[in-house]
Design an enzyme around this catalytic site. Structure first.
Site, PDB file in Angstrom:
ATOM      1  N   PRO A 172       0.832  -1.205   0.000  1.00  0.00           N
ATOM      2  CA  PRO A 172       0.000   0.000   0.000  1.00  0.00           C
ATOM      3  C   PRO A 172       0.867   1.257   0.000  1.00  0.00           C
ATOM      4  CG  PRO A 172      -0.748  -1.583   1.650  1.00  0.00           C
ATOM      5  CD  PRO A 172       0.574  -2.075   1.149  1.00  0.00           C
ATOM      6  N   GLU A 173       0.582   2.167  -0.917  1.00  0.00           N
ATOM      7  CA  GLU A 173       1.302   3.434  -1.000  1.00  0.00           C
ATOM      8  C   GLU A 173       0.388   4.532  -0.470  1.00  0.00           C
ATOM      9  OE1 GLU A 173       3.322   3.807  -4.841  1.00  0.00           O
ATOM     10  OE2 GLU A 173       3.309   1.627  -5.046  1.00  0.00           O
ATOM     11  N   LYS A 192       3.082   6.890   4.540  1.00  0.00           N
ATOM     12  CA  LYS A 192       2.416   5.585   4.502  1.00  0.00           C
ATOM     13  C   LYS A 192       2.030   5.080   5.896  1.00  0.00           C
ATOM     14  CE  LYS A 192       5.358   4.244   0.598  1.00  0.00           C
ATOM     15  NZ  LYS A 192       6.277   3.217   0.094  1.00  0.00           N
ATOM     16  N   ARG A 204      14.197  -3.382  -7.985  1.00  0.00           N
ATOM     17  CA  ARG A 204      12.741  -3.287  -8.088  1.00  0.00           C
ATOM     18  C   ARG A 204      12.294  -3.386  -9.536  1.00  0.00           C
ATOM     19  NH1 ARG A 204      10.752  -0.772  -3.435  1.00  0.00           N
ATOM     20  NH2 ARG A 204       8.753  -1.602  -4.126  1.00  0.00           N
TER      21      ARG A 204
END
EC number: 3.2.2.23
Length: 275
Positions: free
Chosen positions: A2-3, A58, A262
Site C-alpha cells: 500500500p502506498e 504511509k 525493483r
C-alpha cells in the site's frame, strides 16, 4: 505494498468505522509486530478512545488523545471490522475489541506490518528520526527544497524517490507513473536532472498521488480498503503492469527492467537513458 493513496483510503474507511469507539481489549498473536514496549502496548490500549485516524506518508496514526498508535501496513497489511464474531483466519494477528461489541482486526499475510505506541508529543521526533519527507501537497512539498536535495545527490532518481526522504508516500507503482509522466529514465542520477525535469517530477508527484486518492487507490494483488472494497486507480495506470502494451503517449511498447532491485516499467522512447 500500500502506498500513500491506498493508506489514505484505509484511513478514511477506518475513521468511518471506529471513530469514537473505546478499545476494551487487545489480543496480539505476533509480538514482533510491536516495536515499542509490549507490556505497555497490552496494558495501556484497553480503555483508550479512538479520537481520530490520521496519516503521515504511509503511516496510519490512530489518535488516542495523549497517545498515538502508529501503524505501518508494509507489504500486505489491512484492517477488517467484524460486528460480532470474528472468523478463524491464520493471517489475523492483532484484535482490537471495541465497546460496541465489534472487533477491529489487523490482517497481514507477510507479518511485516509494525505498530508503535508513542506519546503524541513524540510524534514529530518519531518521523524526524526516520527522515520522512514532506507530504505531497503544494503547501508542504516545496520545489526549491526538492531541487536542492536532488542536485546534491548522485543517487538514481527512482531509488531516491522511493526512500521517503524527498517526499513521503511514493512506492513502486506510483514512482513508475511519476517518472513516465515526467519523461525521466529511472536510472538517471538525481544530480543530472535539469530544472524542467525536476519541476515535472515535483508537479506529477502531487497530481498522480492526488488522483490515486480520488480513485480509492490501486487494487493490485491483495489491496482492499477498510470497507472491503477495491480501488479503481489500477484502471488509470499508464505504465505500471503494462509490459508489452503501447505507451499511451507515443505507441512504443512498455518494457520492464530492474532498477535498484525493483521491477520497473518504462517507455524506452519517452524515457530515454542518458549516455
Amino acid at each position: 505494498m500500500p502506498e500513500l493513496p491506498e493508506v489514505e483510503t484505509v484511513r478514511r474507511g477506518l475513521e468511518t468505522l471506529v471513530l469514537g469507539q473505546e478499545i476494551v481489549a487487545v489480543t496480539l498473536k505476533v509480538p514482533k509486530m510491536v516495536k515499542t514496549d509490549l507490556e505497555t502496548f497490552a496494558l495501556t490500549l484497553p480503555g483508550q478512545i479512538i479520537q481520530s485516524v490520521g496519516r503521515r506518508g504511509k503511516y496510519l496514526l490512530i489518535d488516542l488523545g495523549q497517545l498515538v498508535l502508529v501503524s505501518h501496513l508494509r507489504m500486505e497489511g489491512k484492517y477488517l471490522l467484524f460486528p460480532d464474531e470474528v472468523p478463524d483466519n491464520k493471517h489475523f494477528h492483532v484484535f482490537f475489541e471495541l465497546k460496541n461489541g465489534s472487533t477491529l482486526v489487523y490482517q497481514d499475510v507477510r507479518k511485516f506490518g509494525t505498530f508503535d505506541l508513542i506519546a503524541k508529543s513524540q510524534l514529530s521526533a518519531f518521523f524526524a528520526k526516520r527522515k520522512l519527507g514532506p507530504e505531497p501537497k503544494k503547501e508542504t512539498f516545496k520545489l526549491k527544497t526538492f531541487e536542492a536535495a536532488l542536485l546534491s545527490s548522485q543517487k538514481p532518481i527512482k531509488p531516491h524517490l522511493l526512500d521517503q526522504t524527498l517526499v513521503a508516500g511514493l512506492g513502486n507503482i506510483y514512482v513508475d507513473e511519476v517518472l513516465w509522466a515526467a519523461k525521466v529514465h529511472p536510472e538517471t542520477a538525481s544530480s543530472r536532472l535539469n530544472k524542467a525535469e525536476i519541476k515535472r517530477l515535483h508537479d506529477e508527484t502531487i497530481r498522480i498521488l492526488a488522483l490515486g486518492i480520488e480513485k480509492g487507490g490501486s487494487t493490485v494483488r491483495t489491496y482492499r480498503n477498510a470497507l472491503g472494497a477495491d480501488g479503481t486507480m489500477q484502471d488509470y495506470l499508464q505504465v505500471y503492469g503494462q509490459t508489452g502494451k503501447p505507451c499511451p503517449r507515443c505507441g512504443q511498447a512498455i518494457v520492464k527492467l530492474k532498477v535498484g532491485g525493483r521491477g520497473t516499467h518504462i517507455c524506452p522512447k519517452c524515457q530515454k537513458k542518458r549516455p
